[in-house]
Structures are given as structure tokens and as C-alpha cells.
Design a protein around this motif. Structure first.
Motif, mmCIF file in Angstrom:
data_model
loop_
_atom_site.group_PDB
_atom_site.id
_atom_site.type_symbol
_atom_site.label_atom_id
_atom_site.label_comp_id
_atom_site.label_asym_id
_atom_site.label_seq_id
_atom_site.Cartn_x
_atom_site.Cartn_y
_atom_site.Cartn_z
ATOM 1 N N HIS A 1 47.276 87.393 107.304
ATOM 2 C CA HIS A 1 47.076 86.002 106.906
ATOM 3 C C HIS A 1 48.267 85.130 107.299
ATOM 4 O O HIS A 1 49.419 85.551 107.175
ATOM 5 N N ASP A 57 39.797 79.614 98.839
ATOM 6 C CA ASP A 57 40.378 78.818 99.924
ATOM 7 C C ASP A 57 40.245 77.324 99.626
ATOM 8 O O ASP A 57 41.181 76.547 99.856
ATOM 9 N N ARG A 108 35.900 84.152 98.553
ATOM 10 C CA ARG A 108 37.025 83.758 99.401
ATOM 11 C C ARG A 108 36.937 82.279 99.752
ATOM 12 O O ARG A 108 37.954 81.570 99.759
ATOM 13 N N GLU A 109 35.748 81.786 100.027
ATOM 14 C CA GLU A 109 35.572 80.370 100.323
ATOM 15 C C GLU A 109 35.935 79.511 99.118
ATOM 16 O O GLU A 109 36.560 78.448 99.256
ATOM 17 N N ARG A 165 46.368 81.835 101.814
ATOM 18 C CA ARG A 165 45.231 82.545 102.414
ATOM 19 C C ARG A 165 45.199 84.004 101.955
ATOM 20 O O ARG A 165 44.127 84.570 101.717
ATOM 21 N N SER A 206 43.366 74.812 99.111
ATOM 22 C CA SER A 206 43.470 73.693 100.056
ATOM 23 C C SER A 206 43.546 72.357 99.335
ATOM 24 O O SER A 206 44.228 71.437 99.789
ATOM 25 N N ALA A 219 43.805 84.075 98.422
ATOM 26 C CA ALA A 219 42.354 83.901 98.417
ATOM 27 C C ALA A 219 41.642 85.188 98.807
ATOM 28 O O ALA A 219 40.616 85.555 98.212
#
Length: 273
Positions: free
Chosen positions: A43, A73, A69-70, A48, A77, A51
């Protein structure tokens, strides 16, 4: 490559140290190469990696690794504070836990650290109004790690939960910065009352193993709660409380109890009335 690593170290020394330790870990134990590469070295940033770890630990037949994970992230973010708090938590565990000798240990192996980072994602979801998804994260954290933190609770930076078995932190609880607690701690209510009903823990507090802090009470900054105590009333700052029910038995013993992690009561008058 060396120039790139130097730039990363200057900007993000915590992440660079984790990566350096990861390389050393593979050198010492090649069988861990797959885990270390997939969890860390693969990563570009600490966020990242967090996550990815979140998705790996909490995935189940009900929610895939990709979706989780989405979600993580997206949280990282949109809220840089999550990553900064995660770095402060790494430092807290490294500085206070005598069993922690490297930065990679909390990230890879310590369920207290991993549970707190997962809670932080759940709390972000809660603040975005995505409460059902936040409840799902809470459920999975409780199932996987044995740590039950309501996503509405507010938890500061520099948190260290040692061993982290059977931790309960209620919906309206507030935990300040640089707090340390051990296993089987409860920050709970006193019954079926609604509204603001959970403890408010000040900065720098040390909460010993098995302690129960109940009700909408305030524990003052830099205080100590002895192991096994049941706290039902406000605790003055810079004091030590012990017993069932807990009472003040002396001063905190040092300026930063959560940093020293000294749980002995040698300096306290713990005798009966």
C-alpha cells in the motif's frame, strides 16, 4: 528508491518506520511475507493499509472484503483525522505497552488497536447519518475482537487498550486524549434511562482491568481507576480511586498516569475508615 523512502520518512515518519519494520520482519520470518506484503508493503499510504486491514478482519458472508475496503477508503479519504488518530494510537501502544517493541505489532497483531481503528470508521459512518452501516461495523468489531464500542461514542487520540477483551463503551460515552485502559473495562449506564447516560473520561486517565465506570459521571483529567473498581460518582482530577463502590484513596501518583501505566497503590492510603 532511497530518495523516495527519504521523502516519505520526512513527510510521514510513522508510516515509514512501519514499512522499514515490515521489511525486517520478512527477512527474519519469510513465511510471513504474504501477510506483511498484502497488509503493509503493498500500500502507498498508511490509510490505505488500514482500510485493507479493516476489510480483511471484518469481512464475512454478509459483507465482502471489497465493499468493506471501499467503505474504509471513503472514510479515510473524507476525514484525515482518522489517519492522524491511528498514528497517535500506534505511538501510544508502543510507548505504554511493554510487550510492544515495534510499530507493526499493533497494526498486525493487537486486537485492541485494530478494534479502535475499526470503531473510528464506524463513528465516521455514524456522523454521516449512515447509522445502519455503523451498527454493522459495531457488530462485527464485537464479534471479531470482543470489543463493543457504540459508533456514537466519542473517542480521542492516543488511545491504548491493552489486551482489549470484553471492552464495552456506551453510546453517550466520551473518552479524552491519551487514555489507557486494560481488559474488561465497562463505560456503561446504570439502567434503562435514555439520553446522556454514560461516563465522560478526561485526558490522560488510566483505567485498570475490570473497572466499571457507570452513569453520566465525569472522571477528571490524569486520574487513576484501580483494577476491579466500580465508579458511580465523579472522580476529581489527578486522584486515584479504588474499591466497590470506588472512593478517593490518594493522589494520582504521577503527572501522567496513562503514560506511566503504574497500577500499584503503594502511594495511596487504601486502609478502611
Amino acid at each position: 528508491m532511497a530518495e523516495t523512502r527519504a521523502k516519505v520518512a520526512a513527510v510521514d515518519p510513522v508510516w515509514q518506520r512501519i514499512c522499514d519494520e515490515a521489511v525486517d520482519a520478512i527477512r527474519m520470518e519469510p513465511l510471513l511475507g504474504g501477510l506483511v506484503h498484502s497488509s503493509l508493503l503493498h500500500h502507498p499510504t498508511f490509510e490505505r493499509a488500514l482500510a485493507y486491514r479493516f476489510s480483511q478482519k471484518l469481512a464475512s458472508g454478509e459483507m465482502s472484503e471489497q465493499i468493506l475496503r471501499e467503505i474504509a477508503d471513503e472514510a479515510h479519504s473524507n476525514d484525515p483525522e482518522l489517519g492522524q488518530a491511528a498514528r497517535a494510537d500506534v505511538m501510544a501502544v508502543y510507548e505504554r505497552d511493554p510487550a510492544c517493541h515495534r510499530f507493526i505489532q499493533p497494526v498486525l497483531y493487537f486486537k485492541g488497536y485494530q478494534a479502535v481503528q475499526a470503531y473510528r470508521v464506524g463513528h465516521w459512518l455514524w456522523t454521516q447519518g449512515r447509522k445502519d452501516l455503523a451498527y454493522f461495523v459495531q457488530m462485527r468489531v464485537s464479534e471479531v475482537f470482543g470489543v463493543d464500542i457504540h459508533p456514537a461514542a466519542r473517542v480521542g487520540r492516543g488511545i491504548m487498550i491493552d489486551h482489549a477483551h470484553s471492552i464495552v463503551i456506551g453510546e453517550t460515552a466520551v473518552v479524552g486524549d491519551n487514555v489507557s485502559m486494560l481488559h474488561s473495562v465497562t463505560l456503561g449506564g446504570t439502567g434503562k434511562e435514555d439520553g446522556d447516560r454514560h461516563p465522560k473520561i478526561g485526558d490522560g486517565v488510566l483505567i485498570g482491568a475490570g473497572a466499571k465506570v457507570l452513569g453520566n459521571i465525569h472522571v477528571g483529567q490524569c486520574s487513576r481507576i484501580a483494577a476491579g473498581s466500580v465508579v458511580l460518582q465523579d472522580v476529581p482530577r489527578n486522584t486515584t480511586v479504588a474499591g466497590v463502590p470506588a472512593r478517593v484513596v490518594g493522589e494520582a501518583g504521577c503527572a501522567q498516569p496513562s503514560m506511566s501505566m503504574d497500577q500499584r497503590l503503594d502511594d495511596c492510603d487504601c486502609g478502611g475508615d
